[in-house]
Design an enzyme around this catalytic site. Structure first.
Site, short mmCIF file in Angstrom:
data_model
loop_
_atom_site.label_atom_id
_atom_site.label_comp_id
_atom_site.label_asym_id
_atom_site.label_seq_id
_atom_site.Cartn_x
_atom_site.Cartn_y
_atom_site.Cartn_z
N GLN A 174 0.82 -1.21 0.00
CA GLN A 174 0.00 0.00 0.00
C GLN A 174 0.86 1.27 0.00
O GLN A 174 0.41 2.34 -0.37
CB GLN A 174 -0.92 -0.08 1.24
CG GLN A 174 -1.63 1.18 1.64
CD GLN A 174 -0.95 1.84 2.84
OE1 GLN A 174 0.15 1.46 3.25
NE2 GLN A 174 -1.62 2.83 3.41
N ARG A 175 2.12 1.14 0.42
CA ARG A 175 2.98 2.33 0.50
C ARG A 175 4.44 2.07 0.09
O ARG A 175 5.16 3.03 -0.20
CB ARG A 175 2.97 2.90 1.93
CG ARG A 175 3.53 1.95 2.96
CD ARG A 175 3.10 2.26 4.38
NE ARG A 175 3.63 1.26 5.30
CZ ARG A 175 3.17 0.02 5.43
NH1 ARG A 175 2.14 -0.38 4.70
NH2 ARG A 175 3.71 -0.82 6.28
N LYS A 193 13.40 -7.69 1.13
CA LYS A 193 13.16 -6.35 0.60
C LYS A 193 14.39 -5.76 -0.08
O LYS A 193 14.26 -5.03 -1.07
CB LYS A 193 12.73 -5.41 1.74
CG LYS A 193 11.30 -5.61 2.19
CD LYS A 193 10.92 -4.52 3.18
CE LYS A 193 9.52 -4.78 3.71
NZ LYS A 193 9.12 -3.78 4.72
N ASN A 197 11.70 2.27 13.48
CA ASN A 197 11.91 2.18 14.93
C ASN A 197 12.99 3.15 15.39
O ASN A 197 13.90 3.51 14.64
CB ASN A 197 12.27 0.74 15.33
CG ASN A 197 13.64 0.36 14.84
OD1 ASN A 197 14.63 0.59 15.53
ND2 ASN A 197 13.74 -0.18 13.62
N CYS A 214 21.91 17.68 16.20
CA CYS A 214 21.53 16.37 15.65
C CYS A 214 20.17 15.90 16.14
O CYS A 214 19.48 16.56 16.91
CB CYS A 214 22.63 15.35 15.96
SG CYS A 214 22.61 14.71 17.66
N CYS A 260 3.00 2.95 12.73
CA CYS A 260 2.04 2.91 11.63
C CYS A 260 1.14 1.67 11.69
O CYS A 260 0.01 1.69 11.22
CB CYS A 260 2.77 2.94 10.30
SG CYS A 260 3.55 4.53 9.97
N CYS A 264 24.08 16.52 24.80
CA CYS A 264 23.94 15.47 23.78
C CYS A 264 25.21 14.62 23.71
O CYS A 264 26.30 15.14 23.43
CB CYS A 264 23.64 16.09 22.42
SG CYS A 264 23.66 14.88 21.07
N CYS A 297 26.84 14.51 20.00
CA CYS A 297 27.60 15.71 19.61
C CYS A 297 28.86 15.85 20.45
O CYS A 297 29.90 16.28 19.94
CB CYS A 297 26.72 16.95 19.76
SG CYS A 297 25.45 17.08 18.47
ZN LIG Z 1 23.44 16.17 19.18
#
Ligand SMILES: [Zn+2]
Length: 259
Positions: free
Chosen positions: A75-76, A89, A134, A173, A190, A247, A250
């Site tokens: 379908q997509r 796939k 995911n 990021c 989904c 983070c 980073c």
């Molecule tokens: Zn970052």
């Protein structure tokens, strides 16, 4: 034979509608030919993204997917057709892309990408498109790309809502924006919440367009911005976000300038 810095007649004809663009030209087309892009997930986002990159002449594509085609994918996930149900796939995707453009190279990696193998799988690419379903994979793509100075183009879609985060080297990021992998079940997927194939197509196509823009250096660089699509109204917004000083991705990255 043509020299490495020339396009042959077939390429000039095949790509003529984009070569006339000032932002592409012969130089840009050669840049696309010499580029390597990995597409993580040959699904609803990866399908349109990979199709448009192949059509545009990106010279090397790597399709990363460990799943097999099922009937409820069709379908997509427009890389695959009814005859490919049951097939890996990655193989189905490679066959479709080779039929579309036999002049590019398509490699397949039939593995599930995660924190343990992302760096090795993604090394050597200029851009990585994440179209996985995911968060563990999305964060693994982000962290490996930030560490290696690869541009990451991470997409997400559910119901009629989509988003694309572009992370060029040195930019804030995906982890700056979202923190860490959310607990299972907190964010609807989904399968339970549903998605319109055409809306996934819009997000994947946006990822392809952003990838081509990055490779060509065309238009405004997306630094610290997330593109948010509301396909019901419909509306596309570019929303700024800041670097998170805590983070971990980073903090571990080598210092680089933003292009
Ligand atoms: Zn970052």
């Amino acid at each position: 034979m043509t020299a490495d810095d020339e396009l042959d007649d077939e390429a000039l004809l095949r790509y003529s509608r984009q070569i006339v663009l000032r932002e592409v030209g012969g130089t840009g087309q050669l840049r696309l030919r010499d580029a390597a892009v990995a597409v993580v997930g040959a699904g609803g986002l990866g399908s349109p993204a990979a199709l448009y990159l192949a059509a545009a002449g990106v010279g090397r594509l790597t399709i990363v997917d460990d799943d097999r085609v099922s009937l409820d994918n069709l379908q997509r996930q427009v890389l695959h057709d009814t005859a490919s149900v049951g097939e890996p796939k990655a193989d189905s995707a490679a066959r479709t892309l080779a039929a579309l453009n036999p002049t590019i190279r398509v490699d397949t990696v039939e593995r599930r990408l995660g924190p343990g193998n992302a760096t090795g799988i993604l090394a050597g690419h200029d851009v990585v498109i994440d179209g996985s379903d995911n968060f563990s994979t999305k964060f693994a793509v982000n962290d490996a790309c930030v560490a290696q100075g690869i541009c990451a183009v991470i997409g997400g879609v559910v119901r009629f809502d989509g988003q694309v985060v572009v992370v060029p080297p040195g930019a804030p990021c995906y982890r700056c924006l979202f923190g860490d992998v959310p607990p299972d079940g907190l964010v609807p997927g989904c399968r339970a919440a549903g998605v319109l194939g055409a809306v996934a197509g819009m997000v994947g196509t946006l990822q392809a367009s952003e990838t081509l823009r990055h490779l060509l250096g065309a238009g405004d660089a997306q630094v610290g911005r997330v593109l948010v699509l509301d396909a019901l109204r419909p509306r596309l917004r570019s929303v700024p976000f800041a670097r998170d000083p805590r983070c971990s991705a980073c903090a571990a990255a080598p210092v680089r300038g933003v292009r």
